[in-house]
Design an enzyme around this catalytic site. Structure first.
Site: not given
Length: 118
Positions: A13-15
């Site tokens: 998700w953060h990537d």
């Protein structure tokens, strides 16, 4: 969801979460580009989302795979780990497409603050 899969879901998700469809130029538009492997990006993510400190451990668990399969991009590896973690936790199987391109240096990472709200 077990803690092990959650780390990898958060990593994917953060990537990918910095994607901005209104920016045409890559890598400025963000998205799944392997940027979390850079210390500056990881620190920004951790400072804004302190509950996701397991990202460091997720990266450590994936590094031996990246070392063994050097032709796989970090971007693809992070998304595969996320999808696999969701499936292992009882979620759906996600069809995967490969061929994402990694940013090559920290200066190519999206500016801080691009992830949707806390």
């Amino acid at each position: 969801m077990r803690p092990f899969p959650l780390k990898h879901v958060c990593l994917g998700w953060h990537d990918a979460g910095t994607y901005n469809k209104n920016i045409e130029e890559w890598p400025l538009r963000g998205g799944a580009n392997g940027n979390l492997r850079f210390e500056i990006e990881l620190k920004q993510t951790l400072s804004s989302q302190s509950s996701f400190s397991g990202l460091v451990n997720a990266l450590k668990l994936l590094q031996p795979i990246k070392d063994k399969y050097s032709g796989v991009t970090y971007a693809d590896l992070f998304q595969l780990a996320s999808a696999t973690a969701m499936e292992e936790a009882g979620g759906p199987k996600f069809p995967m497409k490969y061929g994402r391109v990694d940013v090559s240096e920290p200066e190519q990472c999206p500016e801080e603050g691009r992830l949707p709200g806390k």
